[in-house]
Design an enzyme around this catalytic site. Structure first.
Site, PDB file in Angstrom:
ATOM      1  N   ASP A 282      15.344  70.437  64.315  1.00 14.99           N
ATOM      2  CA  ASP A 282      14.241  69.673  64.865  1.00 14.99           C
ATOM      3  C   ASP A 282      12.972  70.484  64.581  1.00 14.99           C
ATOM      4  O   ASP A 282      13.034  71.671  64.246  1.00 14.99           O
ATOM      5  CB  ASP A 282      14.422  69.410  66.371  1.00 14.99           C
ATOM      6  CG  ASP A 282      13.560  68.220  66.822  1.00 14.99           C
ATOM      7  OD1 ASP A 282      12.601  67.855  66.103  1.00 14.99           O
ATOM      8  OD2 ASP A 282      13.829  67.665  67.903  1.00 14.99           O
TER       9      ASP A 282
HETATM   10  C1  BGC Z   1      11.270  65.261  67.600  1.00 15.73           C
HETATM   11  C2  BGC Z   1      12.120  64.660  66.502  1.00 15.73           C
HETATM   12  C3  BGC Z   1      11.248  64.218  65.358  1.00 15.73           C
HETATM   13  C4  BGC Z   1      10.428  65.396  64.884  1.00 15.73           C
HETATM   14  C5  BGC Z   1       9.518  65.076  63.719  1.00 15.73           C
HETATM   15  C6  BGC Z   1      10.325  66.313  67.067  1.00 15.73           C
HETATM   16  O1  BGC Z   1       9.421  66.704  68.044  1.00 15.73           O
HETATM   17  O2  BGC Z   1      12.085  65.816  68.597  1.00 15.73           O
HETATM   18  O3  BGC Z   1      12.872  63.595  67.001  1.00 15.73           O
HETATM   19  O4  BGC Z   1      12.042  63.676  64.345  1.00 15.73           O
HETATM   20  O5  BGC Z   1       9.624  65.852  65.945  1.00 15.73           O
HETATM   21  O6  BGC Z   1       8.466  64.282  64.129  1.00 15.73           O
END
Ligand code: BGC
Length: 739
Positions: A282
């Site tokens: 993530d």
């Molecule tokens: C989220 C993800 C997301 C990523 C990219 C993160 O903060 O938890 O679900 O895909 O950001 O935007």
């Protein structure tokens, strides 16, 4: 975190890699010849060659620097191109409900493009409320086609973390509280996306079930709970849908960050389930080079540092060169990245895709229509007949507020968004006088707004209050949990006043999960749970309110009466939101209806519940044992009839209860369902197979799934608390399957 057994882990990877990596694979960048100069047609560019042969050929041509460039980001949502070898930049995009707008390479600010709009589908929990795998297929199809058109290779979704607490800020993105329901939908969603040569990235693996302290909280739960509740949706995504990418979660699991978690990533995902694709972090979920190198991470994204300072960038390269990490560990990661690239035909030319077509709009509307849940309909109050109305008072900020751009990473720059008010206006035309009153203000004194709304309600034939949450923090948005289950900004009081002024009041709830309704539910004759319905949500709502479509959504999560009744709440702060950095899932298996059933707590509206404008009758249950007692063990057969005067769809649900288990089990569990569309008077015989795993629990002592020779009660009905048929099935033989 230090891992004493890291060396052993690497040893396995090295042994594997020695078999396949040709000597001399690691060359200095300066020596690397351009593929164009060589003037040849290498194996990796030959679409007729098997994927693995292409992967190995390409791997053998990469320099160390090039390999390193494939395991970390070079902008917010890309990895570097390797022009020498004709490898394009790989583009990723959120998210679960459509293709997100582009942001700047190095910041979260919108890139300001004019070609990054997308179809905004209803949120994940709305998809779950359709209980229809075909809807999930249509949904995935839209995402796949639009991702192609927008040039994206990997779509960051679906999000499948189970609803442990209704307070989780991201529940709207996810698929509810039941592993079986979520699995059936996720498999169709992913297959449909990936059929377009776009990789899905199922997220967030695992146990990322709250936003509070999500970057640091350590989750502790027993192995059975992990296996039976929190892993099955991911397992289905891997084993059945063959998802190409998995995103690690922000939190820790059993003391180790999920994006570097040896147990989750190496042992369960890759070894047990045989996942051949890539694990990405993530955004900002990576914390240590050594941990990431050994812990199963294949692609580091979103770390808040210059790209060369990512944990899997220069520091990893230097460590590899010093022999601190084996080259085979890098090759394994690169191989996985290349495999996804080649399998999704990134090097062969992908179709062009399409965006915002009539078919996409229709899919968005259909999912929204099938998702809305009719919670209450005394009278019946609904559907409304526009020919018999002269005036409607539409009340509430949620009737006009744009939701598509909310939620944070799940936001969509929608081509358009039909609000509930728009939808109602379009549907009734000029023949009905529709007024709109905001009813409340998010900041400041709302008494005057409420008074105006009440006045409008008093003089209208019918009042429609569109109440709910905002899709901004802390109401259904990434980054924060809800504080409670209450409607904010005085909406409870507003509804009370409106219904007092006009008893013919319909409440439409716009939210990603349950809200408390005690203040007004007994006085309001009709309530519709509309979720966040995407860009066609207002049209879908109007078609439902005026009877063009018959409600067929069912709750994918329990609506409790009050937060005190919910499973994670019962354990106190140590269970949610955690104490001293750790959160213990004391409720274990008893998540969602498993809790309410087993503890005999009355929910406000139970899992699987949803009314229709017609009625359905269940009859004639037969449990037909399989001829080969393996697959399926038993087929549940029954008749389902539409006994009303409108066409409509019923979601028939099959729950399994074990009568004398040797380990405690939830009272019953959903193991089958079918959404059936029936004309008035039509009757169909429904057959639902139950495989062996439908009877099994995870036995930690045996390290596998075990079904006991016992009598199982098969319960068939219209919701988890409206069971119409039941029969006993003696499982003829015990069964034990390894993980
Ligand atoms: C989220 C993800 C997301 C990523 C990219 C993160 O903060 O938890 O679900 O895909 O950001 O935007």
């Amino acid at each position: 975190m230090h891992h004493p057994d890291r060396r052993n882990l690497f040893a396995g990877v090295v042994a594997l890699a020695l078999l396949v990596v040709p000597a001399g694979a690691v060359r200095a960048a300066a020596e690397a010849p351009s593929i164009h100069l060589a003037g040849m047609h290498p194996v990796y560019l030959d679409a007729a060659q098997p994927v693995e042969a292409r992967v190995e050929d390409l791997l053998s041509r990469l320099t160390l620097e090039e390999k390193i460039s494939l395991v970390h980001g070079d902008s917010k949502f890309t990895t570097a191109a390797i022009p020498r070898l004709d490898l394009p930049r790989r583009w990723m995009s959120d998210g679960p409900h459509g293709v997100r707008e582009d942001v700047n390479a190095n910041s979260w600010y919108p890139a300001g493009r004019t070609d990054d709009f997308a179809t905004c589908l209803p949120v994940g929990i709305a998809l779950a409320a359709t209980w229809n795998p075909e809807a999930a297929q249509a949904y995935g199809d839209v995402i796949g086609e639009e991702a192609l058109k927008r040039g994206k290779n990997i779509m960051l979704g679906p999000g499948v973390n189970l609803m442990r607490t209704p307070l989780n800020g991201r529940n709207a993105e996810y698929l509810g509280e039941d592993p079986w329901l979520a699995s059936r939908l996720v498999v169709e969603y992913i297959r449909a996306v990936q059929a377009h040569d776009v990789a899905s990235c199922v997220k967030h693996f695992a146990a990322n079930n709250q936003e509070t302290k999500r970057n640091s909280i350590n989750v502790e739960m027993d192995e059975r709970t992990l296996r039976e509740i929190y892993l099955p949706v991911f397992e289905a995504a891997v084993k059945e849908a063959h998802v190409w990418a998995v995103m690690g979660a922000y939190n820790k699991f059993r003391g180790q960050f999920c994006c570097e978690n040896d147990y989750l990533l190496n042992r369960v995902l890759k070894q047990e389930w045989g996942f051949p694709g890539l694990v990405m972090s993530d955004w900002g979920g990576t914390h240590d080079t050594g941990e990431a190198a050994a812990g199963g991470l294949d692609l580091e994204m979103g770390t808040n540092r210059p790209y060369n300072q990512f944990y899997l960038a220069d520091a990893f390269r230097d460590g590899l060169q010093k022999g601190e990490y084996p080259m085979a560990a890098l090759d394994d990661k690169v191989r996985r990245n290349l495999r996804v690239m080649i399998a999704t035909h990134v090097l062969d030319g992908r179709p062009e895709g399409s965006i915002n077509t009539k078919a996409h709009q229709a899919a968005a509307r259909r999912v929204a229509e099938e998702a809305m849940v009719l919670l209450k309909n005394d009278g019946p109050t609904l559907p409304l007949d526009p020919a018999k109305l002269t005036s409607i008072a539409v009340i509430g900020d949620d009737a006009v507020r744009s939701q598509a751009y909310g939620g944070d990473s799940a936001r969509i720059k929608a081509f358009y968004e039909i609000s509930p008010l728009d939808g109602i206006l379009r549907r009734v035309g000029a023949s009905v006088n529709v007024t709109f009153s905001e009813g409340y203000a998010k900041d400041g004194d709302a008494a005057a707004l409420a008074a105006r709304a009440v006045q409008a309600a008093k003089t209208a034939d019918v009042a429609i209050v569109v109440a709910g949450l905002t899709r901004q923090r802390p109401f259904d948005c990434e980054g924060a949990d809800r504080h409670d289950l209450k409607l904010p900004y005085g909406q409870d009081e507003l509804i009370r006043q409106v219904v007092q002024a006009n008893p013919r009041t319909i409440v439409v709830l716009v939210s990603g999960g349950p809200v408390e309704m005690d203040a007004w539910l007994d006085r309001v004759p009709a309530v519709v749970q509309a979720w966040y319905g995407g860009m066609e949500g207002g049209n879908a709502l109007a078609r439902l309110l005026f009877g063009d479509v018959n409600p067929s959504g069912k709750l994918p999560c329990t609506f409790p009466g009050r937060i005190e009744d919910t499973p994670a709440y019962a354990g106190g702060a140590r269970a949610y939101p955690g104490e001293s950095g750790t959160e213990r899932y004391d409720e274990g298996l008893l998540v969602g209806y498993r809790w309410y059933d087993t503890k005999a707590i009355e929910p406000r509206f139970p899992f699987g519940f949803g009314l229709s404008y017609t009625t359905f009758a269940y009859s004639n249950l037969k449990l037909v044992a399989g001829a080969d007692p393996k697959d399926p063990v038993v087929t549940v057969q029954f008749d389902l009839a539409n006994t009303g005067t409108r066409e409509g769809a019923e979601v028939a649900q099959v729950y399994v209860h074990q009568t004398s288990p040797s380990l405690p089990r939830p009272f019953k569990e959903l193991k089958g369902f079918r959404k059936v569309f029936l004309q008035p008077g039509e009757k169909q015989t429904i057959t639902l197979p139950l495989e062996r795993r439908a009877f099994a629990f995870y036995d930690p002592a045996q390290g596998g799934w075990r079904a006991e020779k016992d009598v199982f009660r098969i319960l068939v009905g219209s919701s988890s608390r409206d069971l119409r048929l039941q029969g006993d099935f003696p499982l003829p033989e015990a069964w034990l399957a390894p993980k």
